[in-house]
Design an enzyme around this catalytic site. Sequence first.
Site, PDB file in Angstrom:
ATOM      1  N   TRP A  79      -3.847   3.270   1.918  1.00 26.40           N
ATOM      2  CA  TRP A  79      -3.879   4.052   0.673  1.00 26.40           C
ATOM      3  C   TRP A  79      -2.488   4.293   0.092  1.00 26.40           C
ATOM      4  O   TRP A  79      -2.249   5.288  -0.575  1.00 26.40           O
ATOM      5  CB  TRP A  79      -4.628   5.377   0.870  1.00 26.40           C
ATOM      6  CG  TRP A  79      -5.999   5.198   1.413  1.00 26.40           C
ATOM      7  CD1 TRP A  79      -7.106   4.784   0.733  1.00 26.40           C
ATOM      8  CD2 TRP A  79      -6.440   5.424   2.763  1.00 26.40           C
ATOM      9  NE1 TRP A  79      -8.195   4.720   1.569  1.00 26.40           N
ATOM     10  CE2 TRP A  79      -7.814   5.113   2.829  1.00 26.40           C
ATOM     11  CE3 TRP A  79      -5.803   5.855   3.920  1.00 26.40           C
ATOM     12  CZ2 TRP A  79      -8.556   5.221   3.996  1.00 26.40           C
ATOM     13  CZ3 TRP A  79      -6.540   5.949   5.081  1.00 26.40           C
ATOM     14  CH2 TRP A  79      -7.897   5.647   5.115  1.00 26.40           C
ATOM     15  N   HIS A  80      -1.573   3.375   0.336  1.00 23.08           N
ATOM     16  CA  HIS A  80      -0.209   3.515  -0.182  1.00 23.08           C
ATOM     17  C   HIS A  80       0.059   2.497  -1.290  1.00 23.08           C
ATOM     18  O   HIS A  80       1.193   2.037  -1.450  1.00 23.08           O
ATOM     19  CB  HIS A  80       0.813   3.345   0.949  1.00 23.08           C
ATOM     20  CG  HIS A  80       0.704   4.393   2.014  1.00 23.08           C
ATOM     21  ND1 HIS A  80       1.385   4.320   3.221  1.00 23.08           N
ATOM     22  CD2 HIS A  80      -0.002   5.555   2.067  1.00 23.08           C
ATOM     23  CE1 HIS A  80       1.097   5.379   3.962  1.00 23.08           C
ATOM     24  NE2 HIS A  80       0.254   6.144   3.276  1.00 23.08           N
ATOM     25  N   TYR A  81      -0.961   2.151  -2.037  1.00 26.26           N
ATOM     26  CA  TYR A  81      -0.785   1.168  -3.105  1.00 26.26           C
ATOM     27  C   TYR A  81       0.079   1.749  -4.228  1.00 26.26           C
ATOM     28  O   TYR A  81       0.109   2.958  -4.448  1.00 26.26           O
ATOM     29  CB  TYR A  81      -2.140   0.687  -3.634  1.00 26.26           C
ATOM     30  CG  TYR A  81      -3.093   1.765  -4.080  1.00 26.26           C
ATOM     31  CD1 TYR A  81      -3.076   2.234  -5.384  1.00 26.26           C
ATOM     32  CD2 TYR A  81      -4.033   2.315  -3.197  1.00 26.26           C
ATOM     33  CE1 TYR A  81      -3.945   3.223  -5.803  1.00 26.26           C
ATOM     34  CE2 TYR A  81      -4.911   3.306  -3.609  1.00 26.26           C
ATOM     35  CZ  TYR A  81      -4.864   3.752  -4.905  1.00 26.26           C
ATOM     36  OH  TYR A  81      -5.728   4.743  -5.317  1.00 26.26           O
TER      37      TYR A  81
END
Length: 570
Positions: free
Chosen positions: A511-513
């Site tokens: 979830w670090h896009y």
Amino acid sequence: MVSRRLFCGVALAFRVLLFIVSCSAEKAPYNSFARDATSAPPAEYYDYIIVGGGTAGCALAATLSSFAKVLVLERGGLPYNNPNVTNISGFAFSLADTSPTSAAQQFISTDGVFNHRGRVLGGSSAINAGFFTRAGAEYVREVGWDPRMVNESYEWVERKVAFEPPVAAWQAAVRDGLLDAGILPYRGFTFEHLHGTKVGGSIFDEYGYRHTAADLLEYADSTKIRVYLHATVHQVLFSTAPGRRPKANGVLFRDSKGIRHVAYLNYGPKNEIIISAGALGSPQLLMLSGIGPAHQLEAHGISLILDQHMIGQGMSDNPMNVVFIPSPRPVEISLIEVVGITELGSYVEAASGFFELVWAYRIAQDFAKLANQSIDSITLPTNYSSIFQELIQQPDPTQSRNIQAGVILEKVIGPFSTGYLELQTRNPEDNPRVTFNYFQDPRDLRRCVQGMEIIRRVVESRSFSAFRYPFASFQSLIDFMLSVPINLRRKHIASTYSMEQFCIDTVMTIWHYHGGCQVNRVVDRDYRVLGVDALRVIDGSTFYNSPGTNPQATVMMLGRYMGLKILTER
């Protein structure tokens, strides 16, 4: 550029005014200024309009409200009345909630990887695993931020939302296993980004209660800020004239009943609209507003304001690969607390507790729905079928507290691989189409293989032995991961003996896009949108690389940092 002396002078002014501001501050849940958008008038005026009350937007709004009239438009609701958001044990259930009102809006990239975006005040800080750690000094230098103001902005955030985690048995075993694996030195507890093994911060306090970016609004001047909830922005409005640059002057938004409202900027040369809608929402909104690749906007019938082909480009998501480890002994409920920051281009982290099984089960449920098959038809390795079957037979997986397990994961830094984002519809509630191109660059794949080797050494270490079944060879754990439908990607036979193929086949998101509105491509170094006036983008969509081991601390810091910087310009 604003001088450092002037910049620091504004920070000093803020400290002098702290007592005055505190008199008009308000504790969450902000009954005086946070309201449902159905209460909004047809039109109103503000000095700053912030689209997105997320990880950056809340810090930005709180800062700007000290000297200006600020409106925040958030498409979700409050985080405070949702136990899946506020309690650590609700982490997996929040991600598993696919309802239209979920705080975590699911999307699936064209790469076949499940992902989520925040839909709640506080943004993704309300749905993530809570790890809080700063960006490294090298990252700050490369971006060109002022180190002193960066440090002060981090501290401002940390006073509200950052805590030292307890580090119980599972996390301690992973910590010691990382040291056994050679990830040295041991740095102890610190927010700083330092090579070696460390305990980082958490936005979960000692009681397991989550403190999101929404808590930063406690710094706001309640007399100068308005937050509208369930307010979906459809378009940024522009004034145009021949021979002059388009200038943002308002936004059109709709409430939960579909009623249209307009918010305009007050007259003044320094007033601005600031988009802080995240790495998906910010490029999406620019396109919906007529700024983007002309051919794509024309295909959707959107009037062109500015042909900007770099919007939506440079999308990256740091690949994550996981080893799921059933434990012969009880484990605590923990999210990310310990990290191994390697010299090889990967980070190793861990989590534990019964919710890990819930998470795996819910992903399998999603896969079964998409594949139109029963979850019972999924074949598991003999060594683990009884463990996983016990979970499946539970009508409510949360009752399976006797099933103990955890995960150890590795995250590829950067990454080098990039993709792109495209509109699917003109509805801002719909997810855009996004491609991340995981492992397209072979350097990312090499880093994954090296990270998985570190995980193997941790799992096989003496320090971790109490949490490893005697029969659980590392290969059996790899085989188990290949049997669970954690994504929609094809599994290859080679992945059982090729770690490169394993990384490709079992990739997940952490979830670090980021990307889509990058500095010097879409915005300048002060985050002003190139080619138009009175419009900025301030959030993770401007990043080229994910900062630190986990980005949320830096995204919150950026909101505060840029809020101070903007105020020096008034």
